[in-house]
Design a protein around this motif. Sequence first.
Motif, PDB file in Angstrom:
ATOM      1  N   ASP A  86     -11.045  -8.589  -1.167  1.00  0.00           N
ATOM      2  CA  ASP A  86     -10.472  -8.896   0.144  1.00  0.00           C
ATOM      3  C   ASP A  86      -9.012  -8.453   0.218  1.00  0.00           C
ATOM      4  OD1 ASP A  86     -12.868  -9.963   0.919  1.00  0.00           O
ATOM      5  OD2 ASP A  86     -12.297 -12.052   0.528  1.00  0.00           O
ATOM      6  N   LYS A  87      -8.261  -8.698  -0.864  1.00  0.00           N
ATOM      7  CA  LYS A  87      -6.865  -8.257  -0.903  1.00  0.00           C
ATOM      8  C   LYS A  87      -6.781  -6.732  -0.910  1.00  0.00           C
ATOM      9  CE  LYS A  87      -4.984 -12.277  -3.371  1.00  0.00           C
ATOM     10  NZ  LYS A  87      -4.289 -12.710  -4.605  1.00  0.00           N
ATOM     11  N   ALA A  88      -7.680  -6.091  -1.649  1.00  0.00           N
ATOM     12  CA  ALA A  88      -7.692  -4.628  -1.715  1.00  0.00           C
ATOM     13  C   ALA A  88      -7.977  -4.031  -0.339  1.00  0.00           C
ATOM     14  CB  ALA A  88      -8.739  -4.159  -2.721  1.00  0.00           C
ATOM     15  N   GLU A  89      -8.932  -4.627   0.374  1.00  0.00           N
ATOM     16  CA  GLU A  89      -9.256  -4.125   1.722  1.00  0.00           C
ATOM     17  C   GLU A  89      -8.072  -4.310   2.657  1.00  0.00           C
ATOM     18  OE1 GLU A  89     -12.514  -4.733   5.335  1.00  0.00           O
ATOM     19  OE2 GLU A  89     -12.292  -6.253   3.760  1.00  0.00           O
ATOM     20  N   ALA A  90      -7.419  -5.454   2.598  1.00  0.00           N
ATOM     21  CA  ALA A  90      -6.276  -5.714   3.484  1.00  0.00           C
ATOM     22  C   ALA A  90      -5.159  -4.700   3.256  1.00  0.00           C
ATOM     23  CB  ALA A  90      -5.767  -7.134   3.263  1.00  0.00           C
ATOM     24  N   ASP A  91      -4.860  -4.401   1.974  1.00  0.00           N
ATOM     25  CA  ASP A  91      -3.796  -3.432   1.674  1.00  0.00           C
ATOM     26  C   ASP A  91      -4.169  -2.029   2.140  1.00  0.00           C
ATOM     27  OD1 ASP A  91      -2.030  -5.228   0.641  1.00  0.00           O
ATOM     28  OD2 ASP A  91      -2.363  -4.729  -1.458  1.00  0.00           O
ATOM     29  N   SER A  92      -5.419  -1.621   1.921  1.00  0.00           N
ATOM     30  CA  SER A  92      -5.828  -0.262   2.314  1.00  0.00           C
ATOM     31  C   SER A  92      -5.860  -0.130   3.831  1.00  0.00           C
ATOM     32  CB  SER A  92      -7.185   0.088   1.702  1.00  0.00           C
ATOM     33  OG  SER A  92      -8.171  -0.857   2.079  1.00  0.00           O
ATOM     34  N   ARG A  93      -6.257  -1.183   4.552  1.00  0.00           N
ATOM     35  CA  ARG A  93      -6.230  -1.155   6.015  1.00  0.00           C
ATOM     36  C   ARG A  93      -4.802  -0.993   6.535  1.00  0.00           C
ATOM     37  NH1 ARG A  93     -10.351  -2.643   9.309  1.00  0.00           N
ATOM     38  NH2 ARG A  93     -12.288  -3.426   8.367  1.00  0.00           N
ATOM     39  N   ARG A  94      -3.874  -1.754   5.941  1.00  0.00           N
ATOM     40  CA  ARG A  94      -2.472  -1.638   6.346  1.00  0.00           C
ATOM     41  C   ARG A  94      -1.942  -0.236   6.082  1.00  0.00           C
ATOM     42  NH1 ARG A  94       1.135  -6.037   3.573  1.00  0.00           N
ATOM     43  NH2 ARG A  94       2.762  -4.773   4.607  1.00  0.00           N
ATOM     44  N   ALA A  95      -2.301   0.329   4.934  1.00  0.00           N
ATOM     45  CA  ALA A  95      -1.840   1.678   4.588  1.00  0.00           C
ATOM     46  C   ALA A  95      -2.389   2.719   5.563  1.00  0.00           C
ATOM     47  CB  ALA A  95      -2.246   2.010   3.163  1.00  0.00           C
ATOM     48  N   LEU A  96      -3.669   2.565   5.951  1.00  0.00           N
ATOM     49  CA  LEU A  96      -4.272   3.519   6.886  1.00  0.00           C
ATOM     50  C   LEU A  96      -3.678   3.379   8.285  1.00  0.00           C
ATOM     51  CD1 LEU A  96      -8.017   3.432   5.782  1.00  0.00           C
ATOM     52  CD2 LEU A  96      -6.438   5.380   5.640  1.00  0.00           C
ATOM     53  N   THR A  97      -3.252   2.187   8.649  1.00  0.00           N
ATOM     54  CA  THR A  97      -2.581   1.989   9.937  1.00  0.00           C
ATOM     55  C   THR A  97      -1.276   2.781   9.988  1.00  0.00           C
ATOM     56  OG1 THR A  97      -3.519  -0.226  10.130  1.00  0.00           O
ATOM     57  CG2 THR A  97      -1.614   0.273  11.500  1.00  0.00           C
ATOM     58  N   ILE A  98      -0.588   2.821   8.855  1.00  0.00           N
ATOM     59  CA  ILE A  98       0.695   3.547   8.774  1.00  0.00           C
ATOM     60  C   ILE A  98       0.462   5.047   8.623  1.00  0.00           C
ATOM     61  CG2 ILE A  98       2.825   3.794   7.430  1.00  0.00           C
ATOM     62  CD1 ILE A  98       2.294   0.835   6.503  1.00  0.00           C
ATOM     63  N   ASP A  99      -0.521   5.424   7.810  1.00  0.00           N
ATOM     64  CA  ASP A  99      -0.806   6.846   7.546  1.00  0.00           C
ATOM     65  C   ASP A  99      -2.316   7.066   7.658  1.00  0.00           C
ATOM     66  OD1 ASP A  99      -0.825   9.456   6.745  1.00  0.00           O
ATOM     67  OD2 ASP A  99      -0.052   9.096   4.705  1.00  0.00           O
ATOM     68  N   PRO A 100      -2.832   7.171   8.893  1.00  0.00           N
ATOM     69  CA  PRO A 100      -4.286   7.212   9.110  1.00  0.00           C
ATOM     70  C   PRO A 100      -4.984   8.453   8.555  1.00  0.00           C
ATOM     71  CG  PRO A 100      -3.093   7.579  11.163  1.00  0.00           C
ATOM     72  CD  PRO A 100      -2.073   7.184  10.157  1.00  0.00           C
ATOM     73  N   ASN A 101      -4.252   9.525   8.273  1.00  0.00           N
ATOM     74  CA  ASN A 101      -4.884  10.761   7.800  1.00  0.00           C
ATOM     75  C   ASN A 101      -4.780  10.947   6.286  1.00  0.00           C
ATOM     76  OD1 ASN A 101      -5.568  11.607  10.455  1.00  0.00           O
ATOM     77  ND2 ASN A 101      -3.431  12.264  10.767  1.00  0.00           N
ATOM     78  N   ASN A 102      -4.315   9.915   5.581  1.00  0.00           N
ATOM     79  CA  ASN A 102      -4.146  10.026   4.126  1.00  0.00           C
ATOM     80  C   ASN A 102      -5.510  10.005   3.448  1.00  0.00           C
ATOM     81  OD1 ASN A 102      -3.681   9.232   1.285  1.00  0.00           O
ATOM     82  ND2 ASN A 102      -1.544   9.083   1.949  1.00  0.00           N
ATOM     83  N   ARG A 103      -5.866  11.119   2.827  1.00  0.00           N
ATOM     84  CA  ARG A 103      -7.205  11.271   2.236  1.00  0.00           C
ATOM     85  C   ARG A 103      -7.418  10.328   1.057  1.00  0.00           C
ATOM     86  NH1 ARG A 103      -9.745  16.948  -0.129  1.00  0.00           N
ATOM     87  NH2 ARG A 103     -11.794  16.059  -0.727  1.00  0.00           N
ATOM     88  N   ASP A 104      -6.392  10.158   0.225  1.00  0.00           N
ATOM     89  CA  ASP A 104      -6.523   9.306  -0.964  1.00  0.00           C
ATOM     90  C   ASP A 104      -6.754   7.844  -0.568  1.00  0.00           C
ATOM     91  OD1 ASP A 104      -6.186  11.413  -2.711  1.00  0.00           O
ATOM     92  OD2 ASP A 104      -4.008  11.175  -2.808  1.00  0.00           O
ATOM     93  N   ILE A 105      -6.035   7.384   0.459  1.00  0.00           N
ATOM     94  CA  ILE A 105      -6.203   5.998   0.910  1.00  0.00           C
ATOM     95  C   ILE A 105      -7.604   5.806   1.479  1.00  0.00           C
ATOM     96  CG2 ILE A 105      -5.346   4.203   2.452  1.00  0.00           C
ATOM     97  CD1 ILE A 105      -2.600   5.548   2.351  1.00  0.00           C
TER      98      ILE A 105
END
Length: 546
Positions: free
Chosen positions: A497-516
């Motif tokens: 759940d924590k991992a999903e929350a962090d990755s969602r936040r990261a994609l909100t900031i950088d939605p085209n980041n392939r690694d995220i």
Amino acid sequence: MEDSLPTISNPQTHEQPPQASSLAEKEIGNHGLTKRILRHGNSWQTPFPGDEVEVHYSGHVENGSSLGSSQEKGTPFKFKLGQGEVIKGLDEGVVTMKKGEKAVFKVPPHLAYGEAGFPPLIPPHSTVIFDVEMMSWSTIRDITRDGGVLKKIITEGDGWATPKDGDEVSVKYEAKLENGMVHSNSESVQLHVGDGKLCPAIHKAVKTMRRNEKAELSVRFSYRFIDGFEVEFGREEAITSTRSSNITILLELLSWRSVVDVLGDKKILKKVISAGEGFVYPNEGSLVKVIYVGKREDGEIFELKGSNEEPFEYMCLEDQVEESLDKAIMTMKKGEKSQVLVFSDHVQGTPEASDTVFANPKVIYEVELLDFTKDKPVWKMDKQEKIEACEKKKQEGNALFKAGKFWLASKKYEKARNLTYLAVKCIEFNHNFSDEEKQQTKALLSSCNLNNAACKLKLEDYVGAATLCTKVLEIDQVNTKALFRRAQAYLHTSDLDKAEADSRRALTIDPNNRDIKLVYQMIKTKQKEHALYQAQLFGTMISKMN
């Protein structure tokens, strides 16, 4: 037992000795026992309960018969304090005496022979008087705290240090059964403390001993043997007939060599051959002067560096020598000589027998640390020096990371982070710095933490990686690298759940980041697998209930 105190079978009237001292009687405890000192002792120490004391005594019933005298028998009387070997009044009185002291104890009936007395010598309800001289005592320690192994020092050892688990010791011993038969002995045997060789009592006792100390161990059966000890070291026929008997072991610690588990995982062990001086060790950046020889398992020399005339010089943690040797040298003192054993992967773990503790080292180094100079202390650096040193350590860490030396790189980033943190604190409390300088140091601090988090992920220290990323996010809440790396760490620790929350936040900031995106998909897959497992588990529970 209370009646074990020596007595004379021919009672006679005892005349009170003349007053040898004008010192007043003092009560010991709250039960009527009194003590009058006739001669002061010559030290400050007193024995402890359990110690074996050696005294001269004479005793008599108050206004009545003599209870005998050790002087008449020609030998001092020995007994163990607090073990019920004498009347309670003597146990409580003698424990207050110093070596060489003489004292008179007046023991009331309830601390002596009570309402029964000891007819015909001691009438019921008798007060008894004892004149006692403390000759000496031997310290007896219950080293297992359950009476399993009692240790009496026969000869004091040298110095103050004692061996610890893993150290290589050389001992001399002789074990005897209760009937006096010698069970086993050795003039000199080597073992590693705690490795299981010989009986458990020896391993427990040797950790309390100093070099050249001699001791007598009283050992209960449960601390006598390990599997096979009887056959290998003892007389099998003698043991078979006395399997439940206790034993006495005369033990002498001849010598020992300290063994250091450099990393705490038995991958690098350092055996001290000759101790160094002082209490200071090299640190990262120290310039050391060493002589060392590297040997393979078969004894072949593959590396030889330095001599007394021209030592080999290098900087610690600068990737100038083999990493295992570098780490071991950082645990050495000036002038120390040691043997460093580096083990191959298939012998790692926690060996249970001495044959495997030092078995099959991949590489053996014989090292002497001649001298070293430490890096400039951080507290002597000004703000600019801290920042410059941080930049240098960071660049060194980057180079080590690219070379795949993640442990060394992590150490560089930690050093850089510490230097920058101190610079940040200096700036916070000094208003002469510009906003640009403040931002520069904070960015440098975040960069060190982020790079170190990448090292921790490579080293599979996922908790450490998450902690470092959290420190970055406390300064910069929208740092995508910190969110991404913390999500990776949480994925490995199954905090989905924590991992999903962090990755969602990261994609909100950088939605085209392939690694995220890739990590986010891995997290969702893991969550589906976990949900399926939970459903199957619940279904199994329901079927069993029905």
